[in-house]
Motif scaffolding. Structure first.
Motif, PDB file in Angstrom:
ATOM      1  N   TYR A   1       8.479  17.835  -6.506  1.00 50.09           N
ATOM      2  CA  TYR A   1       8.054  16.495  -6.112  1.00 50.09           C
ATOM      3  C   TYR A   1       6.686  16.264  -6.720  1.00 50.09           C
ATOM      4  O   TYR A   1       5.700  16.843  -6.262  1.00 50.09           O
TER       5      TYR A   1
ATOM      6  N   TRP B   1       4.121  19.124  -7.041  1.00 50.87           N
ATOM      7  CA  TRP B   1       4.420  20.102  -5.989  1.00 50.87           C
ATOM      8  C   TRP B   1       5.715  20.846  -6.302  1.00 50.87           C
ATOM      9  O   TRP B   1       6.661  20.261  -6.827  1.00 50.87           O
TER      10      TRP B   1
ATOM     11  N   ASN C   1      12.436  13.595   3.209  1.00 49.80           N
ATOM     12  CA  ASN C   1      11.135  13.430   3.877  1.00 49.80           C
ATOM     13  C   ASN C   1      10.008  14.211   3.214  1.00 49.80           C
ATOM     14  O   ASN C   1       8.844  14.010   3.557  1.00 49.80           O
TER      15      ASN C   1
ATOM     16  N   PRO D   1       8.303  14.103   0.351  1.00 47.02           N
ATOM     17  CA  PRO D   1       7.131  13.380  -0.170  1.00 47.02           C
ATOM     18  C   PRO D   1       6.217  12.847   0.936  1.00 47.02           C
ATOM     19  O   PRO D   1       4.994  12.942   0.830  1.00 47.02           O
ATOM     20  N   LEU D   2       6.790  12.336   2.002  1.00 43.36           N
ATOM     21  CA  LEU D   2       6.001  11.838   3.127  1.00 43.36           C
ATOM     22  C   LEU D   2       5.259  12.985   3.808  1.00 43.36           C
ATOM     23  O   LEU D   2       4.065  12.895   4.100  1.00 43.36           O
ATOM     24  N   TRP D   3       5.960  14.096   4.058  1.00 41.48           N
ATOM     25  CA  TRP D   3       5.345  15.232   4.748  1.00 41.48           C
ATOM     26  C   TRP D   3       4.231  15.863   3.928  1.00 41.48           C
ATOM     27  O   TRP D   3       3.250  16.348   4.480  1.00 41.48           O
ATOM     28  N   LEU D   4       4.363  15.864   2.615  1.00 39.84           N
ATOM     29  CA  LEU D   4       3.315  16.454   1.780  1.00 39.84           C
ATOM     30  C   LEU D   4       2.008  15.672   1.858  1.00 39.84           C
ATOM     31  O   LEU D   4       0.931  16.234   1.651  1.00 39.84           O
ATOM     32  N   LYS D   5       2.085  14.398   2.191  1.00 41.34           N
ATOM     33  CA  LYS D   5       0.862  13.595   2.334  1.00 41.34           C
ATOM     34  C   LYS D   5      -0.010  14.088   3.482  1.00 41.34           C
ATOM     35  O   LYS D   5      -1.219  13.885   3.462  1.00 41.34           O
ATOM     36  N   THR D   6       0.573  14.754   4.474  1.00 40.31           N
ATOM     37  CA  THR D   6      -0.200  15.239   5.620  1.00 40.31           C
ATOM     38  C   THR D   6      -1.101  16.415   5.255  1.00 40.31           C
ATOM     39  O   THR D   6      -2.035  16.731   5.995  1.00 40.31           O
TER      40      THR D   6
ATOM     41  N   ALA E   1      -3.379  16.535   3.153  1.00 41.49           N
ATOM     42  CA  ALA E   1      -4.739  16.061   2.915  1.00 41.49           C
ATOM     43  C   ALA E   1      -5.579  15.992   4.192  1.00 41.49           C
ATOM     44  O   ALA E   1      -6.801  15.846   4.118  1.00 41.49           O
TER      45      ALA E   1
ATOM     46  N   GLN F   1      -8.456  18.478   4.153  1.00 46.72           N
ATOM     47  CA  GLN F   1      -9.343  18.364   2.999  1.00 46.72           C
ATOM     48  C   GLN F   1      -9.669  19.730   2.395  1.00 46.72           C
ATOM     49  O   GLN F   1     -10.728  19.925   1.798  1.00 46.72           O
TER      50      GLN F   1
ATOM     51  N   HIS G   1      -0.406  23.205  -4.298  1.00 46.28           N
ATOM     52  CA  HIS G   1       0.771  22.373  -4.549  1.00 46.28           C
ATOM     53  C   HIS G   1       2.045  23.209  -4.529  1.00 46.28           C
ATOM     54  O   HIS G   1       2.967  22.966  -5.292  1.00 46.28           O
TER      55      HIS G   1
END
Length: 157
Positions: free
Chosen positions: A20, A23, A48, A50-55, A57, A60, A65
């Motif tokens: 993805y 990643w 899901n 792509p959405l879960w990978l945003k979490t 961040a 920080q 990846h």
């Protein structure tokens, strides 16, 4: 107190690597019912990612990846546990739950303190050992991450 069920082994099956963006995700299936989790749960969990990978961040912290997704069809529902290595040696983990009546909708449960069960922990332990062996013990090896990604678990645990 609810009585304990007698422990039964479950098949842990490596489903492959998913890409993805930049990643790479190692995907596993565990099922209490069959050789593999129900295909509806697998398809929904993969959708899901792509959405879960945003979490990731949220913390920080530096990420590599690389993630692991465990799709575990239990007796009453299906868990999807996505974890990734951050800041060299820490595992960032999010657990989601989907019901058999609505396999397309996973709800976050790790915010309630749920992390993983004994079968999922077998995958996490395997991944931990592979990360130490191929990445942390050979940090200067140019193919360390590739070697890590080539390791996968396929056994009844």
């Amino acid at each position: 107190m609810k009585p304990f069920n007698t422990y039964q082994t479950r098949p842990i099956r490596f489903l492959g690597l998913e890409k993805y963006g930049d990643w790479t995700i190692k995907v596993y299936s565990i099922s209490s019912k069959n050789e593999y989790a129900d295909g509806r749960f697998i398809a929904s969990a993969k959708a899901n990612i792509p959405l879960w990978l945003k979490t990731v961040a949220i913390t920080q912290l530096p990420s590599y990846h690389i993630a692991t997704l465990i799709i575990h069809e239990g007796r009453e529902a299906c868990f999807a546990i996505i974890s990734c290595w951050v800041d060299e040696n820490m595992l960032q983990l999010f657990a989601y739950l989907a019901s058999p009546t609505n396999p397309e909708e996973y709800q976050l449960v790790s915010d309630k303190g749920i992390v993983s069960c004994v079968w999922e922990m077998a995958v996490l332990w395997f991944e931990r050992n592979a990360w130490v062996k191929y990445v942390l013990q050979q940090p200067d090896h140019p193919d360390a991450l590739i070697h890590y990604l080539q390791q996968h678990l396929n056994e009844d645990v």
